[in-house]
Enzyme design. Structure first.
Site, PDB file in Angstrom:
ATOM      1  N   CYS A  23      -6.910 -38.343 -60.679  1.00  0.00           N
ATOM      2  CA  CYS A  23      -6.466 -36.975 -60.435  1.00  0.00           C
ATOM      3  C   CYS A  23      -4.968 -36.887 -60.715  1.00  0.00           C
ATOM      4  CB  CYS A  23      -6.752 -36.581 -58.992  1.00  0.00           C
ATOM      5  SG  CYS A  23      -8.493 -36.679 -58.533  1.00  0.00           S
ATOM      6  N   GLY A  50      -7.491 -34.287 -64.361  1.00  0.00           N
ATOM      7  CA  GLY A  50      -8.545 -33.714 -63.537  1.00  0.00           C
ATOM      8  C   GLY A  50      -8.743 -32.256 -63.874  1.00  0.00           C
ATOM      9  N   ASN A 124      -4.231 -39.016 -55.383  1.00  0.00           N
ATOM     10  CA  ASN A 124      -4.716 -39.539 -56.656  1.00  0.00           C
ATOM     11  C   ASN A 124      -5.096 -40.991 -56.433  1.00  0.00           C
ATOM     12  OD1 ASN A 124      -5.192 -40.299 -59.332  1.00  0.00           O
ATOM     13  ND2 ASN A 124      -3.025 -40.676 -59.720  1.00  0.00           N
ATOM     14  N   GLY A 125      -6.351 -41.328 -56.701  1.00  0.00           N
ATOM     15  CA  GLY A 125      -6.799 -42.696 -56.522  1.00  0.00           C
ATOM     16  C   GLY A 125      -8.148 -42.739 -55.841  1.00  0.00           C
ATOM     17  N   TYR A 270      -5.706 -45.165 -72.313  1.00  0.00           N
ATOM     18  CA  TYR A 270      -6.374 -43.866 -72.446  1.00  0.00           C
ATOM     19  C   TYR A 270      -5.903 -42.806 -71.465  1.00  0.00           C
ATOM     20  CZ  TYR A 270     -10.036 -40.327 -71.962  1.00  0.00           C
ATOM     21  OH  TYR A 270     -10.699 -39.141 -71.867  1.00  0.00           O
TER      22      TYR A 270
END
Length: 598
Positions: A23, A50, A124-125, A270
């Site tokens: 995210c 996200g 985030n995670g 990526y």
């Protein structure tokens, strides 16, 4: 299952879909600025991380308000909405679901009433000890009677928010310093109370988090690209194991754990934007160097080097530079066809992937192609591209991949399908080549990928390639996206029952919720209206099976694939004339040495 050495055995989670993509988080403390608009543009720069839901919380020092909904940042917010989010600090989030399904109830930032005021938190995670923390919360105080978990939020973010609210410490800062050492897995947190912005990063630093400076304030963000878009200058990374607080007294930092750096190498391959810098290394330069090393390791005599748009472009540039083979675009991408669009007719459906990518016949016809991609997950997309290029007249198709074979699931926030679906699980390179229908296939070596990042091997997480994880993992029944859905008590109230067990509907007549932090208001979340007018009456519902966002490589093309793209191709024999290795001239050898020294 988990082995004592921290590696996974081959029978881990058969048929289970791994956690989802990373995210994006953004936080800003800037009195006198339009913080909601800064957060909006920061999230816009992080949209690639996200695309499922988006939200912003803002505080004016007395009240925290949050507006969030399903969809892209540009779909959730407009000028009128942002003007209602006033104050001097804000946190924002764009989500791909990791723990907890894709629904409005699980959108972020989360809100929670604590003994010291309100907390709004963006994450985030993915925590790997969520089940353990959940059980601790239940043992200590039972299932929360208020807050987002009580209303159906089944994310590890809501769990962290509830745990912060449970701590009887003197301040939110004290509560955070007590809780953060107990969190295991990957986490970058941007959160706030009425007056202070906080940020924290896990001891391994698995996901990126940076600190920036504005003329009149501070910014924290998942990537440096988000600092650029709001005009903030990069100060430094938030260090692994560091907790930062920013208020009118300035910035202060504390350590809650020693650094054990294991940054995700796939951010370089990526996930991150190419214009982002991670730990001092340009992501774009890393990808170009991966292409150069790929050319040294897997050179082939060909006429054209071409990328799969867009993620394969930097590596294709590097491959062309190193090999001396011309670079060109053999595929045209329609950027306006997303993963959700008007259902095509049967005739149009047969075009499949052409709705998104179309070959340039004048470029590829009769030519020997080197097709560069960043990774192969299931192999379906590459199979479709190879078939399409052959139909366009390509003479030979040599696939080169700028990451090693993906063989293991990620439990730190990337969606790599289940292990059973990973094409490299159980198949060798030659078998994969035959399955795709390529003339040859070459992956960059793990050493080549790591060296391209200019990071030490011991400072990177390579679990998806090696199966060695930087943190211990719990038993299989305590992992997975729906770890809370199976544990959350079922509310028998009509509203919760209508939505299904453990699932909350979004507040009626509103996309926004707020908490009044004055003493008279302690009931938690409540519907919020702008100027007495309902903000939105639409109900997006839940999207448990189709999230409408980017869960990882090739995911935006999966819905466009035809049945034949999922079936292994007829084996294509390699051209007899292709040399096994490349002979180099002195000039080329010097180029190799220069690139290596760089």
């Amino acid at each position: 299952m988990v082995r004592p050495d921290g590696q996974l055995s081959h029978d881990l989670l058969p048929g289970e879909k791994g956690p989802q993509d990373a995210c994006g988080v953004f936080g800003v403390w800037a009195p006198g600025e339009e913080v909601a608009k800064l957060a909006y543009y920061g999230l816009y720069a992080l949209q690639h991380r996200g695309q499922e839901s988006a939200g912003i919380a803002a505080s004016d020092g007395h009240r925290i308000a949050v507006y969030k909904d399903m969809g892209l940042v540009s779909q959730v917010f407009d000028e009128a909405t942002l003007t209602t989010l006033t104050g001097h600090l804000a946190v924002g989030h764009c989500r791909y679901s990791t723990t907890g399904g894709s629904s409005w109830a699980n959108a972020q930032p989360t809100l929670g009433a604590t003994p010291h005021g309100t907390v709004a938190l963006a994450h985030n995670g993915n925590l790997t000890n969520s089940a353990e923390l959940y059980e601790q919360l239940m043992d200590k105080s039972g299932f929360p009677s208020q807050g987002e978990m009580a209303q159906g939020n089944t994310t590890d973010t809501a769990l962290v928010t509830a745990l912060l609210a449970e701590h009887p410490h003197g301040s939110l800062e004290d509560a955070a310093m007590h809780l953060l050492p107990q969190l295991v897995g990957s986490f970058c947190l941007a959160f706030m109370d009425e007056n202070t912005l906080y940020a924290a990063r896990d001891p391994q630093g698995i996901r990126p988090l940076v600190l920036g400076r504005l003329d009149r304030g501070w910014v924290v963000a998942s990537e440096t690209a988000a600092l650029d878009i709001v005009g903030a200058s990069l100060v430094r990374e938030i260090e692994p194991g560091e907790f930062v607080a920013i208020d009118e007294h300035g910035l202060r930092s504390q350590r809650f754990a020693e650094t054990r750096r294991a940054a995700c190498v796939f951010e370089y391959v990526y996930l991150a934007r190419p214009d982002t810098t991670i730990n001092g290394r340009s992501v774009y330069e890393s990808r170009v160097e991966m292409g150069r090393r790929l050319a040294r390791e897997h050179w082939v005599d060909a006429d054209l080097v071409m990328p799969t748009p867009e993620s394969g472009t930097p590596a294709a540039i590097g491959y062309a530079e190193e090999s001396g083979i011309p670079f060109g675009n053999g595929l045209v991408k329609n950027a306006y066809v997303g993963r959700t669009f008007i259902q095509p007719s049967d005739t149009i459906r047969q075009l499949g992937i052409r709705l998104k990518l179309n070959p340039l016949k004048s470029v590829v016809a009769g030519r020997r192609l080197v097709v560069i991609d960043d990774s192969i997950v299931r192999g379906n997309t590459q199979r479709a591209l190879i078939r399409m290029l052959r139909e366009a007249g390509a003479a030979e198709i040599h696939v080169r991949i700028s990451s090693p074979p993906i063989k293991w699931p990620c439990f730190y926030g990337i969606d790599f399908a289940s292990r059973a679906e990973l094409i490299a699980n159980g198949l060798g390179v030659e078998e994969i080549r035959a399955s795709l229908g390529a003339d040859s296939l070459g992956y960059i070596s793990e050493d080549g990928m790591i060296e391209s990042t200019l990071q030490g091997r011991g400072e990177l997480c390579t679990a998806c390639f090696s199966g060695t994880y930087p943190t211990r993992l719990p038993d299989a029944d305590k992992l997975g996206k729906n770890v809370f859905e199976t544990r959350t008590p079922v509310d028998s109230s009509p509203r919760r029952a209508a939505a299904g067990p453990g699932v909350a509907q979004r507040p009626e007549h509103a996309s926004a919720v707020s908490i009044d932090t004055r003493p008279s208001a302690t009931d938690g979340l409540s519907p919020r209206h702008a100027g007495g007018t309902s903000i939105s009456d639409a109900d997006p519902g839940t999207q448990e099976t189709s999230t409408g966002c980017d869960p990882g490589p090739d995911s935006d093309l999966e819905d466009l694939l035809l049945p034949e793209d999922r079936i292994p191709a007829e084996p294509t024999p390699a051209p007899a004339s292709r040399p096994a290795a490349r002979s180099t001239t002195p000039h080329q050898t010097a180029q190799h040495q220069t690139a290596k020294d760089a």
